[in-house]
Design an enzyme around this catalytic site. Structure first.
Site, short mmCIF file in Angstrom:
data_model
loop_
_atom_site.label_atom_id
_atom_site.label_comp_id
_atom_site.label_asym_id
_atom_site.label_seq_id
_atom_site.Cartn_x
_atom_site.Cartn_y
_atom_site.Cartn_z
N ASN A 40 -33.53 2.44 49.99
CA ASN A 40 -33.45 3.40 51.40
C ASN A 40 -34.07 4.97 51.36
O ASN A 40 -33.82 5.43 50.11
CB ASN A 40 -32.02 2.93 51.69
N ASN A 90 -20.62 -3.76 51.56
CA ASN A 90 -21.84 -4.48 52.25
C ASN A 90 -21.84 -5.97 51.13
O ASN A 90 -22.81 -6.30 51.15
CB ASN A 90 -23.09 -3.58 51.48
N ARG A 114 -28.31 -4.23 43.40
CA ARG A 114 -27.16 -4.78 44.16
C ARG A 114 -26.64 -5.43 43.36
O ARG A 114 -24.98 -6.07 43.89
CB ARG A 114 -27.14 -3.75 45.16
N ARG A 165 -31.98 -5.61 55.24
CA ARG A 165 -31.37 -6.10 54.37
C ARG A 165 -30.72 -7.62 54.85
O ARG A 165 -30.63 -8.06 53.45
CB ARG A 165 -29.91 -5.38 54.08
N HIS A 194 -29.22 -0.42 58.04
CA HIS A 194 -28.19 -1.76 58.44
C HIS A 194 -27.19 -1.49 59.33
O HIS A 194 -27.45 -0.49 60.30
CB HIS A 194 -27.14 -1.31 57.16
N ASP A 196 -24.52 -1.07 60.43
CA ASP A 196 -23.78 0.01 60.72
C ASP A 196 -24.21 1.41 60.95
O ASP A 196 -23.28 2.55 60.63
CB ASP A 196 -22.53 -0.17 59.20
N CYS A 290 -19.07 3.04 55.18
CA CYS A 290 -19.96 1.81 54.57
C CYS A 290 -19.35 2.04 53.92
O CYS A 290 -19.03 1.26 52.34
CB CYS A 290 -21.05 2.03 53.97
N1 ARG Z 1 -27.64 2.97 48.51
C1 ARG Z 1 -26.82 1.73 49.62
C2 ARG Z 1 -28.01 1.52 49.52
O1 ARG Z 1 -29.43 1.56 49.95
C3 ARG Z 1 -25.92 2.74 50.39
C4 ARG Z 1 -25.34 1.87 51.05
C5 ARG Z 1 -24.75 2.36 52.22
N2 ARG Z 1 -23.90 1.32 53.01
C6 ARG Z 1 -23.56 1.04 54.45
N3 ARG Z 1 -23.66 -0.06 54.85
N4 ARG Z 1 -25.09 1.47 55.76
O2 ARG Z 1 -27.15 -0.55 49.81
#
Ligand code: ARG
Length: 295
Positions: A40, A90, A114, A165, A194, A196, A290
Site C-alpha cells: 500500500n 483483515n 499476506r 483489497r 480499506h 476502515d 486494524c
Molecule cells: N501493511 C498492511 C497491509 O497493507 C496494513 C493493513 C492495515 N489494515 C487495515 N485494516 N487497514 O495489508
C-alpha cells in the site's frame, strides 16, 4: 441483497434486527511485525524501518487502552515470516447468527505476501469452538475481512468496502450466506485502500468519515443511515489515520495521537477520547482499528 445507491434501498434501519455489539477484542502479538514489502502507498520508503521496541510498547499501550474501556482482549500469537499479521482485522469477518451462535468467514488476502496469515486465525477460532463458515464463501474472490466489511453497531447490516483489497462480487455471497443486507461502498483513493481507513462506526447513529475517499453514491448512503456524521480533515485522515479509530463501547474513542480537530468534534458529540501512539504501525498503513478484531 447488496445496495450500491440510495435509490435501490427498500428498508429502513429500524426494520433491521438488533445485533448485540461485539463484547471482546482479539489482538495479535507484534514480535514478528516488520515492513518487508510494499503493498500500500503508506509502506513505500519504509522497508526495514520498524523500531521493534517502540512497536512493542505501542502495542502494549493500545491493549491497555482497550482494557481501560472494560473490553477483554484475547491474544493470538504472531508468526515468523508474517510481518503484517499484527493487523488482525483483515484475515476474518466474525459474525453472529440470529440464534446467537458465532462464526467467521475467512478472508482471501489480495496480496500473496499476506495469504499465509489466514490459516492461523482459522485454527485459533476453530480451537475455541467457532464455526469456520467456509460454506458461505469458498475463498476464490478477494476479501479482506473486517478491513473492508464493518458491522453497523447494534444492527444486522454490513458496510462493505471494495475496490482495492476486496472484490464487490464477494458481498452477494456474504449477504445471502449471513442473511444480511450489505451496503457496498466503492473506495477511490489508494491511500484509503480499506474501508476502515475512512469509515469508523462510533455508535448506531454516528460515523467518523473522510468524505473524499468515497463516490457521491457512497457518501449519500452513509448520510442516509447515520444522522450524525463527523468529518476528519485531510491531514488527520491521511497522515494520522483518524478514521481508523475504534470505539469499543460506543462511548470512548481510541485514536492515534494528534488528531486535534477530529478529537474536538468527537468531544462535541459526547465521546471520551483516548489518544495512543501507533506511529510504528502507520508506517505500514495501519493504526488502531486494524490492530484488533471485534468478536
Ligand atoms: N501493511 C498492511 C497491509 O497493507 C496494513 C493493513 C492495515 N489494515 C487495515 N485494516 N487497514 O495489508
Amino acid at each position: 441483497m447488496v445496495y450500491t445507491r440510495v435509490s435501490e434501498l427498500d428498508f429502513e434501519l429500524d426494520q433491521l434486527p438488533h445485533m448485540p455489539p461485539a463484547s471482546r477484542l482479539v489482538m495479535t502479538t507484534p514480535d514478528h511485525f516488520s515492513i518487508d514489502y510494499v503493498i500500500n502507498p503508506h509502506m513505500a520508503g519504509n522497508i526495514g524501518s520498524v523500531d521493534k521496541n517502540r512497536a512493542r510498547q505501542q502495542w502494549d499501550d493500545l491493549k491497555e487502552a482497550f482494557a481501560r474501556c472494560g473490553i477483554p482482549v484475547d491474544v493470538v500469537e504472531g508468526m515468523p515470516g508474517q510481518p503484517d499479521m499484527v493487523f488482525c482485522a483483515n484475515q476474518t469477518l466474525p459474525f453472529l447468527r440470529t440464534d446467537g451462535s458465532k462464526g467467521i468467514i475467512l478472508s482471501k488476502m489480495h496480496a500473496a505476501q499476506r495469504s499465509g496469515e489466514v490459516k492461523h486465525f482459522e485454527a485459533w477460532f476453530a480451537d475455541r469452538g467457532w464455526d469456520v463458515f467456509d460454506k458461505i464463501y469458498h475463498g476464490d474472490i478477494d476479501f479482506e475481512g473486517m478491513g473492508d466489511a464493518l458491522w453497523h453497531r447494534g444492527k444486522r447490516l454490513l458496510w462493505g468496502g471494495h475496490g482495492f483489497r476486496t472484490d464487490i462480487s464477494v458481498y452477494d455471497t456474504i449477504s445471502q450466506g449471513l442473511d444480511t443486507p450489505v451496503i457496498a461502498l466503492q473506495l477511490d483513493d489508494p491511500e484509503f485502500y480499506h474501508l476502515d481507513t475512512c469509515l469508523c462506526i462510533l455508535n448506531e447513529d454516528t460515523a467518523l468519515i473522510y468524505p473524499p475517499a468515497y463516490t457521491k453514491e457512497g457518501l449519500a448512503l452513509i448520510r442516509r443511515f447515520f444522522p450524525r456524521v463527523i468529518e476528519a480533515p485531510e491531514t488527520e485522515a491521511r497522515e494520522l489515520f483518524a478514521c481508523n479509530a475504534h470505539s469499543p463501547d460506543g462511548k470512548h474513542v481510541v485514536i492515534q495521537r494528534g488528531c486535534t480537530k477530529t478529537n474536538t468534534a468527537l468531544r462535541d458529540h459526547g465521546f471520551e477520547v483516548i489518544e495512543v501512539d501507533t506511529d510504528e504501525y502507520l508506517k505500514s498503513g495501519g493504526s488502531v482499528f486494524c490492530m484488533k478484531l471485534m468478536t
